[in-house]
Design a protein around this motif. Structure first.
Motif, PDB file in Angstrom:
ATOM      1  N   GLN A   1       3.903 -29.928 -13.219  1.00  0.00           N
ATOM      2  CA  GLN A   1       3.634 -29.883 -14.657  1.00  0.00           C
ATOM      3  C   GLN A   1       2.946 -28.546 -14.986  1.00  0.00           C
ATOM      4  OE1 GLN A   1       1.332 -33.328 -15.695  1.00  0.00           O
ATOM      5  NE2 GLN A   1       3.145 -34.622 -15.874  1.00  0.00           N
ATOM      6  N   ASN A   2       3.596 -27.807 -15.889  1.00  0.00           N
ATOM      7  CA  ASN A   2       3.026 -26.528 -16.343  1.00  0.00           C
ATOM      8  C   ASN A   2       2.764 -25.576 -15.181  1.00  0.00           C
ATOM      9  OD1 ASN A   2       2.983 -27.507 -18.998  1.00  0.00           O
ATOM     10  ND2 ASN A   2       0.966 -28.472 -18.658  1.00  0.00           N
ATOM     11  N   GLY A   3       3.709 -25.573 -14.230  1.00  0.00           N
ATOM     12  CA  GLY A   3       3.616 -24.642 -13.109  1.00  0.00           C
ATOM     13  C   GLY A   3       2.693 -25.078 -12.005  1.00  0.00           C
ATOM     14  N   VAL A   4       2.078 -26.238 -12.128  1.00  0.00           N
ATOM     15  CA  VAL A   4       1.169 -26.720 -11.087  1.00  0.00           C
ATOM     16  C   VAL A   4       1.812 -27.901 -10.371  1.00  0.00           C
ATOM     17  CG1 VAL A   4      -1.114 -27.660 -10.580  1.00  0.00           C
ATOM     18  CG2 VAL A   4      -0.821 -26.001 -12.449  1.00  0.00           C
ATOM     19  N   GLN A   5       1.835 -27.854  -9.030  1.00  0.00           N
ATOM     20  CA  GLN A   5       2.443 -28.923  -8.231  1.00  0.00           C
ATOM     21  C   GLN A   5       1.377 -29.921  -7.791  1.00  0.00           C
ATOM     22  OE1 GLN A   5       4.403 -26.933  -5.024  1.00  0.00           O
ATOM     23  NE2 GLN A   5       6.354 -26.785  -6.126  1.00  0.00           N
ATOM     24  N   PHE A   6       1.731 -31.211  -7.915  1.00  0.00           N
ATOM     25  CA  PHE A   6       0.858 -32.277  -7.428  1.00  0.00           C
ATOM     26  C   PHE A   6       1.622 -33.036  -6.341  1.00  0.00           C
ATOM     27  CE2 PHE A   6      -0.182 -31.433 -11.831  1.00  0.00           C
ATOM     28  CZ  PHE A   6      -1.564 -31.327 -11.815  1.00  0.00           C
ATOM     29  N   THR A   7       0.977 -33.350  -5.235  1.00  0.00           N
ATOM     30  CA  THR A   7       1.652 -34.062  -4.139  1.00  0.00           C
ATOM     31  C   THR A   7       0.856 -35.293  -3.738  1.00  0.00           C
ATOM     32  OG1 THR A   7       0.532 -32.861  -2.381  1.00  0.00           O
ATOM     33  CG2 THR A   7       2.557 -31.888  -3.223  1.00  0.00           C
ATOM     34  N   SER A   8       1.577 -36.271  -3.229  1.00  0.00           N
ATOM     35  CA  SER A   8       0.934 -37.439  -2.623  1.00  0.00           C
ATOM     36  C   SER A   8       1.764 -37.854  -1.415  1.00  0.00           C
ATOM     37  CB  SER A   8       0.840 -38.615  -3.608  1.00  0.00           C
ATOM     38  OG  SER A   8       2.130 -39.027  -4.002  1.00  0.00           O
ATOM     39  N   THR A   9       1.087 -38.336  -0.393  1.00  0.00           N
ATOM     40  CA  THR A   9       1.752 -38.660   0.873  1.00  0.00           C
ATOM     41  C   THR A   9       1.590 -40.145   1.191  1.00  0.00           C
ATOM     42  OG1 THR A   9       1.289 -36.460   1.687  1.00  0.00           O
ATOM     43  CG2 THR A   9       1.916 -38.106   3.328  1.00  0.00           C
ATOM     44  N   THR A  10       2.676 -40.749   1.661  1.00  0.00           N
ATOM     45  CA  THR A  10       2.651 -42.170   2.021  1.00  0.00           C
ATOM     46  C   THR A  10       3.381 -42.371   3.339  1.00  0.00           C
ATOM     47  OG1 THR A  10       2.766 -42.709  -0.321  1.00  0.00           O
ATOM     48  CG2 THR A  10       3.161 -44.515   1.230  1.00  0.00           C
ATOM     49  N   LEU A  11       2.857 -43.252   4.185  1.00  0.00           N
ATOM     50  CA  LEU A  11       3.565 -43.618   5.411  1.00  0.00           C
ATOM     51  C   LEU A  11       4.421 -44.843   5.144  1.00  0.00           C
ATOM     52  CD1 LEU A  11       0.893 -43.156   8.211  1.00  0.00           C
ATOM     53  CD2 LEU A  11       2.792 -41.654   7.600  1.00  0.00           C
ATOM     54  N   VAL A  12       5.706 -44.719   5.383  1.00  0.00           N
ATOM     55  CA  VAL A  12       6.641 -45.799   5.107  1.00  0.00           C
ATOM     56  C   VAL A  12       6.897 -46.577   6.382  1.00  0.00           C
ATOM     57  CG1 VAL A  12       8.942 -46.381   4.280  1.00  0.00           C
ATOM     58  CG2 VAL A  12       7.708 -44.437   3.293  1.00  0.00           C
ATOM     59  N   ALA A  13       6.828 -47.894   6.308  1.00  0.00           N
ATOM     60  CA  ALA A  13       7.067 -48.745   7.484  1.00  0.00           C
ATOM     61  C   ALA A  13       8.491 -48.590   7.961  1.00  0.00           C
ATOM     62  CB  ALA A  13       6.793 -50.199   7.131  1.00  0.00           C
ATOM     63  N   PRO A  14       8.737 -48.699   9.260  1.00  0.00           N
ATOM     64  CA  PRO A  14      10.098 -48.556   9.787  1.00  0.00           C
ATOM     65  C   PRO A  14      10.986 -49.689   9.331  1.00  0.00           C
ATOM     66  CG  PRO A  14       8.609 -49.344  11.499  1.00  0.00           C
ATOM     67  CD  PRO A  14       7.764 -48.991  10.322  1.00  0.00           C
ATOM     68  N   ALA A  15      12.266 -49.411   9.253  1.00  0.00           N
ATOM     69  CA  ALA A  15      13.236 -50.435   8.871  1.00  0.00           C
ATOM     70  C   ALA A  15      13.352 -51.460   9.984  1.00  0.00           C
ATOM     71  CB  ALA A  15      14.599 -49.799   8.608  1.00  0.00           C
ATOM     72  N   LEU A  16      13.869 -52.628   9.651  1.00  0.00           N
ATOM     73  CA  LEU A  16      14.000 -53.696  10.628  1.00  0.00           C
ATOM     74  C   LEU A  16      14.999 -53.343  11.726  1.00  0.00           C
ATOM     75  CD1 LEU A  16      13.964 -56.838   8.328  1.00  0.00           C
ATOM     76  CD2 LEU A  16      12.125 -55.968   9.781  1.00  0.00           C
ATOM     77  N   THR A  17      16.046 -52.621  11.353  1.00  0.00           N
ATOM     78  CA  THR A  17      17.035 -52.213  12.342  1.00  0.00           C
ATOM     79  C   THR A  17      16.564 -50.920  12.987  1.00  0.00           C
ATOM     80  OG1 THR A  17      18.807 -53.218  11.074  1.00  0.00           O
ATOM     81  CG2 THR A  17      19.439 -51.588  12.724  1.00  0.00           C
ATOM     82  N   GLN A  18      16.242 -50.981  14.270  1.00  0.00           N
ATOM     83  CA  GLN A  18      15.724 -49.827  14.968  1.00  0.00           C
ATOM     84  C   GLN A  18      16.849 -49.124  15.706  1.00  0.00           C
ATOM     85  OE1 GLN A  18      12.569 -51.238  17.448  1.00  0.00           O
ATOM     86  NE2 GLN A  18      11.757 -52.546  15.846  1.00  0.00           N
ATOM     87  N   THR A  19      16.574 -47.880  16.066  1.00  0.00           N
ATOM     88  CA  THR A  19      17.565 -47.137  16.831  1.00  0.00           C
ATOM     89  C   THR A  19      16.929 -46.620  18.098  1.00  0.00           C
ATOM     90  OG1 THR A  19      17.021 -45.099  15.661  1.00  0.00           O
ATOM     91  CG2 THR A  19      18.819 -46.425  14.761  1.00  0.00           C
ATOM     92  N   ASN A  20      17.766 -46.413  19.111  1.00  0.00           N
ATOM     93  CA  ASN A  20      17.272 -45.852  20.356  1.00  0.00           C
ATOM     94  C   ASN A  20      17.422 -44.345  20.347  1.00  0.00           C
ATOM     95  OD1 ASN A  20      19.980 -45.386  20.887  1.00  0.00           O
ATOM     96  ND2 ASN A  20      20.217 -47.212  22.157  1.00  0.00           N
ATOM     97  N   SER A  21      17.113 -43.737  21.491  1.00  0.00           N
ATOM     98  CA  SER A  21      17.102 -42.279  21.562  1.00  0.00           C
ATOM     99  C   SER A  21      18.472 -41.665  21.359  1.00  0.00           C
ATOM    100  CB  SER A  21      16.525 -41.837  22.912  1.00  0.00           C
ATOM    101  OG  SER A  21      17.274 -42.396  23.970  1.00  0.00           O
ATOM    102  N   SER A  22      19.525 -42.403  21.606  1.00  0.00           N
ATOM    103  CA  SER A  22      20.882 -41.877  21.439  1.00  0.00           C
ATOM    104  C   SER A  22      21.409 -42.090  20.034  1.00  0.00           C
ATOM    105  CB  SER A  22      21.827 -42.537  22.452  1.00  0.00           C
ATOM    106  OG  SER A  22      21.895 -43.926  22.211  1.00  0.00           O
ATOM    107  N   GLY A  23      20.587 -42.681  19.162  1.00  0.00           N
ATOM    108  CA  GLY A  23      21.025 -42.869  17.783  1.00  0.00           C
ATOM    109  C   GLY A  23      21.742 -44.170  17.528  1.00  0.00           C
ATOM    110  N   GLU A  24      21.934 -44.997  18.545  1.00  0.00           N
ATOM    111  CA  GLU A  24      22.616 -46.264  18.369  1.00  0.00           C
ATOM    112  C   GLU A  24      21.635 -47.336  17.905  1.00  0.00           C
ATOM    113  OE1 GLU A  24      24.236 -47.159  22.148  1.00  0.00           O
ATOM    114  OE2 GLU A  24      25.792 -45.633  22.065  1.00  0.00           O
ATOM    115  N   GLU A  25      22.142 -48.361  17.252  1.00  0.00           N
ATOM    116  CA  GLU A  25      21.288 -49.461  16.824  1.00  0.00           C
ATOM    117  C   GLU A  25      20.647 -50.134  18.037  1.00  0.00           C
ATOM    118  OE1 GLU A  25      22.910 -52.379  14.278  1.00  0.00           O
ATOM    119  OE2 GLU A  25      23.358 -50.981  12.664  1.00  0.00           O
ATOM    120  N   GLU A  26      19.350 -50.446  17.899  1.00  0.00           N
ATOM    121  CA  GLU A  26      18.644 -51.121  18.979  1.00  0.00           C
ATOM    122  C   GLU A  26      19.203 -52.522  19.161  1.00  0.00           C
ATOM    123  OE1 GLU A  26      16.394 -51.540  22.094  1.00  0.00           O
ATOM    124  OE2 GLU A  26      16.347 -49.714  20.899  1.00  0.00           O
TER     125      GLU A  26
END
Length: 621
Positions: A38-63
């Motif tokens: 707003q008016n050239g000034v940036q405002f930020t806020s940070t949030t930690l989002v819980a992981p989704a129920l479907t997890q993935t392993n190191s190879s990118g496949e569904e857990e």
């Protein structure tokens, strides 16, 4: 923080890269940064989002999905291992082979082969987290044995579901004021029907009880068939019962262990409640104590008979359910650190104790029948379908409130059968879905395809001559072939993959290395035991028969083709694997090395680092 300038008066959200964690297989924290200018000034806020129920392993496949609760897994394994054979086979074998003395060879083979093989399958499934075929990434040339056990489970499903449909038919028939198998005045009865025939005289050898005729003539309609070459059409009553069984199986399996793990809370526990109730009723009947005494009578001289030891070994092989791929499939849904050693001891022990306990229930009623009709116990003692569909219903029919007792008994048979059938189907479904990854997204549809295909084949068993097809399948589908499959499985794991490497895997999971006893059993004792059983199975083979009916030669040929079709998957896949792997002129044994080396170590082969080509690998225990 987001550096790029955002449009004025506009709020946007960006998901930052995952924060690295020590456990790549576990949940990930995601940083959500909200940026507003707003008016050239940036405002930020940070949030930690819980992981989704479907997890993935190191190879990118569904857990991989896991059991909702540990007890779901234990009940599923117990429910599969404890089946109809615990009720209709073990007590009779015990009585026939020296009573309590039969427990000596039974427990001996349980300790040297039953428990080690049970433990082996649970461990290999849990570590590799795949079905019966997929686990053989540890030694690719042996993947054919995975398809062998999947085929065997499929073949067994063709006729095992029919037994459950018979129990359902009897259950429906039990909801009546008078049970239909108590007298000979029904339309299906023959002139040979007799309320009870003591077959001591030649004139009485063709007599049949009302319960026997109800099973053979009212349920099976076998009198309308001349043999296996005269099947006739499927009977609508049994077909309807079979359809109900298939529907129950589908909705128990379609969502995987999420649904089957809940169903077994009923199907695995109900038999114990009913067996206890039946025992409490049985011991109050006249003659029951004599029956139990005959069951427990000890004749150690019978141990000199080699047949007693062979029957004990055979019972161990089939009662624990090893070799059907079910234990591998079930344990593949465990958490990696689950104590599979403890599970193997608990579940295999419960299975044997259930067999022994059911003998008290069976022989209390057989003693009652012997007393009531004033005949020797061996006149009423039998095993197989004749026990639960002829002798037991006949005994129940003589009790006050017989319809209620019949309903209770056949509910027990239904629950005993359903969870074992669920295990067999899960072996097929998990084994194929894990091997052909594209099926993962279509599990419900694939499950439907498997159960419908099973239903269509099973229709041959509910025709007028269906009992002949049933007998043929029962004799050939999972006899020698299952022993052969477990033998190759034991050799592949203990010798080619290596009992030392396998022990390392178990230590990685549960933090405790298997003792010398288990390693010796896996490498030497169990394979020798299984090899002996395979040889005995071939040497003592007898063609199937149903009563006085002998199967024609072509039917025996079909049976052997069925048995061989599963066993040949081992050499056929080995040949296929050797032919399709790349060769290497620098390293002459490159192709064989690829075939016997775990897939995770294939990058070492070009350097000649192949464990299986060292003497140490073959000698170490």
């Amino acid at each position: 923080m987001l550096k790029e300038k955002a449009p004025s008066s506009l709020m946007s959200s960006v998901v930052a890269p995952e924060k690295s964690t020590s456990n790549t297989m576990g949940p990930k924290e995601v940083e959500l940064i909200l940026v507003k200018e707003q008016n050239g000034v940036q405002f930020t806020s940070t949030t930690l989002v819980a992981p989704a129920l479907t997890q993935t392993n190191s190879s990118g496949e569904e857990e991989r999905e896991t059991w909702g609760k540990k007890i779901d897994f234990l009940l599923s394994v117990i429910g599969f291992a404890v089946d109809l054979a615990n009720v209709w086979r073990f007590p009779y074998l015990c009585y026939k082979n020296g009573g309590g003395a039969f427990l000596v060879p039974y427990l001996f083979f349980m300790v040297i082969a039953g428990m080690p093989l049970f433990y082996m399958e649970l461990a290999v499934g849990q570590y590799n987290r795949e079905g019966a075929a997929g686990v053989w990434k540890i030694c690719p040339i042996f993947k054919g044995v995975g398809f062998t056990v999947i085929l065997i489970s499929l073949y067994v499903g063709f006729y095992y579901n029919v037994i459950i449909s018979w129990a359902l038919f009897y259950l429906f028939s039990s909801f009546s004021g008078e049970l239909p198998w108590v007298h000979c005045n029904n339309t299906w009865n023959s002139p040979n029907c007799s309320d009870w025939a003591d077959n001591n005289s030649v004139s009485d050898i063709y007599k049949a009880t009302p319960a026997q005729e109800y099973f053979e003539r009212a349920v099976l309609h076998i009198q309308d068939s001349h043999g296996i070459d005269d099947l006739g059409r499927p009977r609508w009553q049994l077909t309807s019962c079979l359809a109900v069984v298939i529907v129950l199986l589908y909705f128990s399996l379609w969502k995987g262990v999420k649904t089957s793990g809940k169903v077994v809370w009923i199907t695995a526990t109900m038999p114990y409640v009913v067996l206890t109730v039946l025992l409490l009723r049985g011991v109050t009947l006249p003659g029951a104590i004599d029956g139990i005494k005959a069951y427990l009578s000890v004749d150690f001289l019978r141990l000199c008979d080699a047949k007693v030891w062979i029957e004990a070994a055979t019972q161990i092989c089939f009662s624990l359910g090893v070799g059907f791929g079910v234990l591998i499939a079930f344990s593949s849904y465990n958490k990696f650190s689950n104590n599979c050693y403890r599970d193997a001891i608990i579940t295999s022990s419960i299975n044997s104790l259930t067999s022994f306990f059911s003998g008290f229930v069976v022989f209390s009623f057989l003693g009652y029948m012997s007393h009531k009709h004033n005949v020797a116990l061996d006149k009423v003692a039998r095993d197989g379908a004749g026990l639960v569909f002829v002798i037991y219903p006949e005994a129940i029919a003589t009790l006050p409130g017989s319809s209620v007792w019949a309903v209770i008994f056949f509910i027990m048979l239904l629950t005993l059968g359903i969870d074992s059938a669920m295990g067999g189907m899960e072996s097929v479904i998990t084994g194929l879905i894990d091997e052909f990854k594209f099926l993962h997204k279509h599990r419900e549809l694939f499950t439907l395809f498997i159960v419908v295909a099973t239903f269509l084949i099973s229709l041959f068993c509910v025709t007028n001559g269906g009992m002949y097809v049933f007998t043929l399948l029962d004799h050939f589908a999972a006899g020698t072939s299952i022993l052969f499959g477990v033998l190759i499985e034991a050799i592949g794991i203990a010798w080619f993959y290596g009992v030392d490497r396998f022990s390392d895997d178990i230590e990685e999971m549960i933090g405790q290395r298997p003792g010398k006893y288990w390693r010796l059993c896996w490498k030497f004792v169990s394979p020798c035991f299984l090899l002996f059983m395979v040889v005995v199975s071939f040497a003592t083979f007898n063609p199937p028969n149903y009563g006085s009916y002998m199967f024609p030669p072509w039917a025996n040929m079909v049976g052997w083709c069925l048995a061989i079709s599963s066993m040949t998957m081992v050499p056929l896949y080995a040949i296929y694997k050797l032919c399709t792997l790349p060769g290497n002129p620098i390293f002459r044994d490159h192709r064989l090395a690829y075939a016997i080396t775990p897939e995770t170590e294939h990058h070492l082969i070009d350097n000649g680092e192949v464990r299986q080509f060292t003497l140490h690998h073959w000698l170490v225990v």
